[in-house]
Design a protein around this motif. Sequence first.
Motif: not given
Length: 159
Positions: A41-47, A49-69
């Motif tokens: 799982w991860g971040i998926w493309a959002v299409e 009508d055949g156009d790439l509209a953007g990206m949406v999904g789930l990610a584990v942040p790459r930076w240490p955040l106060p809410c990590s993990p």
Amino acid sequence: SSSPWGIARRCMTSELLAPLSRNETRAMMDRLRAAIDQRGWGIWAVEVDGDLAGMVGLAVPRWPLPCSPCTEVLWRLRKAYWGRGIAYAAASQAVEYGFAQVGLDEIVAFTTPPNLRSIRLMERLGFARDHEGDFDHPAVPEGHALRRHVLYRKKKPSN
């Protein structure tokens, strides 16, 4: 450009501070693909009508955040696709997938205080503001107007 690389460069930026270079975009896309290959799982493309509209999904942040993990839901859509319910529909599916398929107990979302569109979307998705969890994003330079982030949380619904 209207190529997938050009669209990705405009959708995903270095914490939205500046457009990514082609090499930075390629590295980001490789990281996103590797995360899906590793976790399923991860971040998926959002299409739309055949156009790439953007990206949406789930990610584990790459930076240490106060809410990590933690696992965050995120969305980045081209401006032409804002206000059409696309981010809500895609993010709703990502959140449901995170709880039902991945087995997450909690998902977080965060943005900058001026990003009212994303804050409204977080609230519409059922996320609650964690005022005590607000933080300065470690990837944003000190003194930058977009350094401060507000944190929202959503617990897995009990059946």
